[in-house]
Write an enzyme that holds these catalytic residues in place. Structure first.
Site, PDB file in Angstrom:
ATOM      1  N   ASP A  69       0.852  -1.201   0.000  1.00  0.00           N
ATOM      2  CA  ASP A  69       0.000   0.000   0.000  1.00  0.00           C
ATOM      3  C   ASP A  69       0.891   1.255   0.000  1.00  0.00           C
ATOM      4  OD1 ASP A  69      -2.453   1.267   0.065  1.00  0.00           O
ATOM      5  OD2 ASP A  69      -2.746   1.057   2.224  1.00  0.00           O
ATOM      6  N   HIS A  84     -10.034   4.379  -1.993  1.00  0.00           N
ATOM      7  CA  HIS A  84      -9.283   4.471  -0.727  1.00  0.00           C
ATOM      8  C   HIS A  84     -10.208   5.023   0.352  1.00  0.00           C
ATOM      9  CE1 HIS A  84      -4.994   3.713  -1.911  1.00  0.00           C
ATOM     10  NE2 HIS A  84      -5.632   3.649  -3.062  1.00  0.00           N
ATOM     11  N   ASN A 111     -10.493  -0.392  -0.398  1.00  0.00           N
ATOM     12  CA  ASN A 111      -9.512  -0.497   0.682  1.00  0.00           C
ATOM     13  C   ASN A 111     -10.149  -0.343   2.062  1.00  0.00           C
ATOM     14  OD1 ASN A 111      -7.709  -0.465  -1.435  1.00  0.00           O
ATOM     15  ND2 ASN A 111      -6.507   1.247  -0.670  1.00  0.00           N
TER      16      ASN A 111
END
Ligand code: ZN
Length: 291
Positions: free
Chosen positions: A82, A209, A231
């Site tokens: 990440d 995200h 995510n």
């Protein structure tokens, strides 16, 4: 099964309007909970690791744990790095067996981010693994990086188109669309119009995200518009801790550690299974693998 690259399965997810969960693992028990949750729901899964976590345990150890856990699982698992700004760290992870990495040049001026992202793209293409690249600035706190509200900025549409043009095999693209890392103070303000413009112009799956705290409606709309990777980090970290302390509160005299590890595993796995249903990836393991 062996670890897989995430590009093909994300393209399948985008084409079939579901999202693949990408969970930030913390340690062996957390990686085990993530992969067990995926196996129970027969879903493809991305186990991602923050740079801080890789530095804490060492890249070879993390890769060995995830490879070992994935080899016992009947579902495809990708191991992803990440938000990484350091190309040397990316090379170490590729060497250790990661099947995809994220280069985060979002703090750089556009031209520099573009040039460095292309440099990493050449590395990942040569290694046969996937790349995620970001533009704009996603708000909130991720690892040691703090992006305040006044510093976060949405991705620029023209820059998005120019950015991906010479990276056609990008596994996933992360334009800032208004979500943020950490827990939201109010409801997240997602720029759906920008997301829609981007996905109409760019066929690459989009990464969402800052998934912790979004509503089901927000997940549904983003996934329908082309977000193939979702995510989740903050919620997982929170349950990692709560799994321990809730049992401590319930049974203050218990001194045997294994029930704590099991309680922690259950708290994390239940959330993973819930997310898989929300994102629509349940039962998609084999189809995603064949893609
Ligand atoms: Zn992120």
């Amino acid at each position: 099964m062996p670890l897989v690259p995430m590009g093909p399965m994300l393209r399948h997810a985008r084409a079939n309007h579901y999202g693949i969960a990408a969970y930030n693992m913390i340690d062996f028990n957390s990686a085990r909970a993530i992969i067990d949750g995926a196996a129970t729901r027969n879903a493809p899964m991305i186990v991602q690791v923050s740079v801080k976590t890789v530095k804490h345990w060492g890249a070879p150890h993390v890769a060995t744990w995830v490879r070992m856990l994935a080899s016992d699982a009947p579902v495809p698992v990708a191991l992803h790095l990440d938000h990484c700004t350091d190309i040397a760290m990316i090379e170490r992870c590729i060497e250790a067996g990661w099947t995809s990495v994220m280069f985060d040049g979002s703090a750089l001026p556009f031209a520099e981010n573009h040039a460095k992202s292309r440099q990493v793209y050449a590395l990942t293409e040569a290694a046969g693994i996937g790349l995620e690249a970001e533009i704009g600035a996603i708000g909130g706190v991720e690892d040691d990086k703090v992006v305040n509200d006044d510093q976060s900025r949405l991705a620029n549409f023209e820059e998005c188109v120019a950015f991906v043009q010479d990276m056609p095999n990008l596994a996933v693209f992360a334009p800032a669309i208004g979500t943020a890392h950490g827990f939201y103070k109010g409801e997240a303000k997602i720029a759906y119009d920008l997301l829609e413009r981007i996905t109409k112009a760019i066929p690459i799956p989009i990464a969402l995200h800052g998934g912790t705290g979004l509503t089901n409606d927000q997940f549904d709309r983003c996934i329908a518009l082309g977000c193939g990777k979702v995510n989740i980090s903050t919620m997982h970290k929170s349950l990692f801790i709560d799994g321990f302390i809730n049992l401590r509160a319930e049974k203050p005299k218990l001194v045997e550690p294994l029930p704590f590890i099991e309680a922690q595993h259950k708290a994390m796995k239940d959330d993973v299974m819930h997310a898989i249903r929300t994102f629509g990836s349940e039962g998609r393991a084999l189809a995603a693998l064949a893609a």
